[in-house]
Design an enzyme around this catalytic site. Structure first.
Site, PDB file in Angstrom:
ATOM      1  N   SER A  66       0.835  -1.202   0.000  1.00  0.00           N
ATOM      2  CA  SER A  66       0.000   0.000   0.000  1.00  0.00           C
ATOM      3  C   SER A  66       0.866   1.247   0.000  1.00  0.00           C
ATOM      4  O   SER A  66       1.603   1.506   0.956  1.00  0.00           O
ATOM      5  CB  SER A  66      -0.924   0.008   1.227  1.00  0.00           C
ATOM      6  OG  SER A  66      -1.520   1.278   1.390  1.00  0.00           O
ATOM      7  N   LYS A  98      -6.029 -10.369   7.267  1.00  0.00           N
ATOM      8  CA  LYS A  98      -6.409 -10.946   8.562  1.00  0.00           C
ATOM      9  C   LYS A  98      -7.880 -10.754   8.919  1.00  0.00           C
ATOM     10  O   LYS A  98      -8.335 -11.259   9.932  1.00  0.00           O
ATOM     11  CB  LYS A  98      -5.540 -10.332   9.668  1.00  0.00           C
ATOM     12  CG  LYS A  98      -5.732  -8.830   9.812  1.00  0.00           C
ATOM     13  CD  LYS A  98      -4.931  -8.275  10.971  1.00  0.00           C
ATOM     14  CE  LYS A  98      -5.227  -6.788  11.132  1.00  0.00           C
ATOM     15  NZ  LYS A  98      -4.533  -6.214  12.294  1.00  0.00           N
ATOM     16  N   ILE A 144       4.589 -13.266  12.063  1.00  0.00           N
ATOM     17  CA  ILE A 144       3.526 -12.821  12.966  1.00  0.00           C
ATOM     18  C   ILE A 144       2.293 -13.665  12.664  1.00  0.00           C
ATOM     19  O   ILE A 144       1.703 -13.567  11.588  1.00  0.00           O
ATOM     20  CB  ILE A 144       3.191 -11.329  12.754  1.00  0.00           C
ATOM     21  CG1 ILE A 144       4.472 -10.474  12.728  1.00  0.00           C
ATOM     22  CG2 ILE A 144       2.221 -10.855  13.818  1.00  0.00           C
ATOM     23  CD1 ILE A 144       5.319 -10.593  13.949  1.00  0.00           C
ATOM     24  N   LYS A 172      -6.145 -17.463  15.647  1.00  0.00           N
ATOM     25  CA  LYS A 172      -7.126 -18.085  14.758  1.00  0.00           C
ATOM     26  C   LYS A 172      -6.535 -19.244  13.963  1.00  0.00           C
ATOM     27  O   LYS A 172      -7.261 -19.968  13.277  1.00  0.00           O
ATOM     28  CB  LYS A 172      -7.719 -17.030  13.826  1.00  0.00           C
ATOM     29  CG  LYS A 172      -8.559 -16.000  14.567  1.00  0.00           C
ATOM     30  CD  LYS A 172      -9.016 -14.876  13.668  1.00  0.00           C
ATOM     31  CE  LYS A 172      -9.881 -13.882  14.450  1.00  0.00           C
ATOM     32  NZ  LYS A 172      -9.177 -13.227  15.562  1.00  0.00           N
ATOM     33  N   SER A 175      -6.663  -2.250  12.987  1.00  0.00           N
ATOM     34  CA  SER A 175      -7.662  -2.085  11.932  1.00  0.00           C
ATOM     35  C   SER A 175      -8.610  -3.284  11.972  1.00  0.00           C
ATOM     36  O   SER A 175      -8.186  -4.424  12.042  1.00  0.00           O
ATOM     37  CB  SER A 175      -6.978  -2.001  10.567  1.00  0.00           C
ATOM     38  OG  SER A 175      -6.223  -3.164  10.302  1.00  0.00           O
ATOM     39  N   VAL A 223     -13.047  -4.287  17.132  1.00  0.00           N
ATOM     40  CA  VAL A 223     -14.399  -3.877  17.518  1.00  0.00           C
ATOM     41  C   VAL A 223     -14.397  -2.554  18.281  1.00  0.00           C
ATOM     42  O   VAL A 223     -15.402  -1.842  18.288  1.00  0.00           O
ATOM     43  CB  VAL A 223     -15.091  -4.950  18.402  1.00  0.00           C
ATOM     44  CG1 VAL A 223     -15.272  -6.233  17.648  1.00  0.00           C
ATOM     45  CG2 VAL A 223     -14.344  -5.173  19.702  1.00  0.00           C
TER      46      VAL A 223
END
Length: 594
Positions: free
Chosen positions: A251, A307, A345, A349, A392, A395
């Site tokens: 990006s 992610k 990293i 999950k 990013s 919640v």
């Protein structure tokens, strides 16, 4: 004399006790002049007159001005919001002074845990016991409590916030001591109590030798440098003074942002460290290997990944290409370039995954485990942890935005919980874990206790001085209040509970919050065959085949939803003969069609 002293330049509404000194000097000079003139010219003035004159002048000149100031203050006070300051120390006194001259808040009292100051007054404002809070709030209509405890640790703040939570008041705080000392903030820069203060733990002091081992004086590359974790890694790495820091990101905007921030940091700290911003994708083997070789990188922190679980569920092919084959590309390039240390990293999950994102990260771990066991030149390690506060897709920013808009606050499920850690703590632990690697290690960070998301939502609402309620679920709480909490259902691939370990035999390390896990490896040939089959399925845009391959792999992948890749779904709902190739104009090269 008053003209010479600048007395008439003082604005009455802001007149302070310094004016008393000016009045005393002026009046004394005037009285002495009167006495001297009467003596020189032998005027019939009694000796007591200059003293009486001085007293009357001092009281009238000063009294009128201070009476007017009090009148103005009383009018202002009526329009101000009543507040209580929690903490009667030096910071509390400074905050009182700042608020007294401002238009917003009227301090009706201090509250302090210190027995020695309870019942006393600070600058004329009484100090109360914490047990009197509820009475004070009700009596004076207090809507806001201000915490003036910049040096208190998170555990102490959490206890205080727990005490204030049910008072139906907004809780604000002054900045931390580090920001006050550095000049980045002042005492009257009030802010809502951060969720980090509610969930974050007091960090364990880092072990400097571990922080320095892979970084100090070395050439370091961070992939995904513009992301939440990647950017914090860059900040922590700069503090260890590497020779060169390579920022690698696909990006352009994210790369520009982090480079600008880091250059500003270097200028402020007067450090001479070379920062190299590189635009590139980890899926580009030639680009990655060339960068690693020509810049002679010694340590790689691989944070580049997709992610966001629901988005990866809808974009399976790109998720696999980036998370699996991006890791394969950069790990192969690291070995070819002679990189000394490679740290992946990872995520919680990846443990018994129920979604494509978690499965792709577990395969990425297997790639690094295999690379670490297959050679000794490059040390590979993986660091696995849960959610970080404020990243990013987190919640917390979403809840804050929903509260500011008046709700509703949306939670996926009443029982869903997550592990949380602050980004700076996670980045520090990643660096220290990587320094302890021997080759193929899987490190797991101690994330503390899991937090129920619905409880987090309720606390955030209460800290804004509002009452949460459950319009559709009365068994969970009140059905009337200020901000509704509604449940939307689990998203694609989402789990109720996250885990950090596949096995049940973690081992401790020299750091109290870093463990090492003994996870299973895949044989080299089996892993290569799995990767080859997944790549073929990606090329064919066959998301269903990818799912079957991952289910058959030894990663305990148990998907809870059907395939929801948007491109794959579009193809399965169209006739076979409506492919885009047939829409190519005549003369289009065959290679382009393919």
């Amino acid at each position: 004399m008053f003209i010479r002293l600048g007395f008439y330049r003082a604005v009455i509404r802001y007149i302070s006790t310094k004016a008393v000194e000016t009045i005393a000097i002026g009046v004394a000079f005037s009285a002495l002049t009167l006495s001297a003139v009467s003596q020189v010219f032998e005027l019939p003035i009694p000796r007591s007159v200059p003293a009486i004159y001085a007293l009357l002048a001092f009281v009238s000149v000063g009294g009128v001005r201070f009476a007017l100031r009090a009148l103005v203050e009383r009018q202002k006070f009526r329009s101000k919001e009543n507040v209580i300051i929690y903490g009667a120390g030096e910071s509390g006194r400074q905050l009182l002074t700042a608020l007294s001259n401002g238009p917003d808040y009227a301090v009706i009292g201090f509250v302090d845990d210190g027995i020695d100051v309870q019942g006393q007054e600070v600058s004329g404002v009484p100090v109360h016991k914490p047990s009197q809070l509820a009475t004070l709030v009700k009596q004076h209509g207090v809507k806001t409590i201000l915490l003036a405890l910049p040096s208190a640790n998170r555990a102490a703040k959490r206890l205080i916030v727990d005490r204030l939570e049910n008072l139906n008041v907004e809780v604000r705080t002054i900045p931390g001591m580090a920001d006050l000392v550095s000049g980045r903030a002042s005492v009257n820069d009030l802010q809502v109590v951060s969720v980090e203060d509610l969930l974050g733990r007091d960090p364990v002091p880092p072990q400097e030798d571990l922080l320095n081992l892979d970084i100090a004086g070395k050439r370091v590359l961070v992939s995904g440098a513009g992301g939440s974790i990647g950017s914090e890694l860059c900040r922590q790495i700069l503090r260890q003074r590497p020779e060169k820091l390579v920022l690698f990101d696909v990006s352009e905007y994210a790369l520009y942002q982090i480079e600008s921030e880091l250059l500003g940091f270097l200028k402020a700290q007067k450090l001479e460290i070379e920062i190299v911003p590189i635009i590139g994708s980890v899926q580009n083997p030639r680009r990655v290997e060339t960068v690693l070789k020509r810049l002679k990188v010694q340590t790689v922190y691989h944070a580049a990944a997709y992610k966001h679980v629901p988005l990866v569920e809808q974009n399976v092919i790109e998720g696999m290409r980036n998370n699996i084959f991006g890791t394969k590309t950069i790990s192969d390039a690291a070995m070819a370039a002679g990189v000394e240390n490679f740290i992946l990293i990872s995520t919680d999950k990846a443990v018994r995954p129920t979604n494509f994102m978690g499965a792709s990260k577990r395969v990425a771990e297997l790639i690094c485990q295999g690379a670490g066991k297959s050679q000794n030149r490059t040390k590979f390690s993986m660091v696995r942890f849960g959610n970080v506060l404020g990243s990013s897709g987190s919640v917390i920013p979403r809840f804050r935005e929903q509260i500011e808009k008046g709700g509703p606050v949306t939670v996926t499920h009443p029982e869903i919980n997550r592990y949380f850690m602050t980004i700076p703590e996670a980045a520090q632990l990643v660096i220290q874990a990587g320094a302890m690697a021997r080759g193929g290690d899987v490190f797991v960070l101690d994330m503390g206790e899991p937090v129920k998301i619905v409880d987090l939502a309720q606390r955030m609402i209460k800290l804004h001085g509002l009452q949460p309620f459950f319009p559709n679920d009365p068994h969970l709480g009140s059905i009337t209040g200020d901000i509704p909490i509604t449940f939307t259902g689990l998203r694609k691939g989402e789990k109720l509970y996250e885990e950090l370990l596949i096995g049940n035999s973690p081992e401790g390390t020299r750091h109290p919050r870093i463990m090492t896990a003994n996870e299973k490896l895949m044989e080299k040939q089996a892993l290569e065959e799995l990767l080859s089959n997944i790549l073929a399925a990606c090329i064919a845009y066959d998301a269903k085949q990818i799912r079957e391959l991952l289910q058959n792999a030894p990663i305990e992948f148990e998907p809870v939803d059907d395939v929801s890749d948007l491109v794959w779904l579009a193809a399965t709902h169209k006739p076979e003969d409506s492919r885009v190739v047939k829409l190519q104009p005549r003369g289009t090269p065959r290679a382009l069609k393919e």
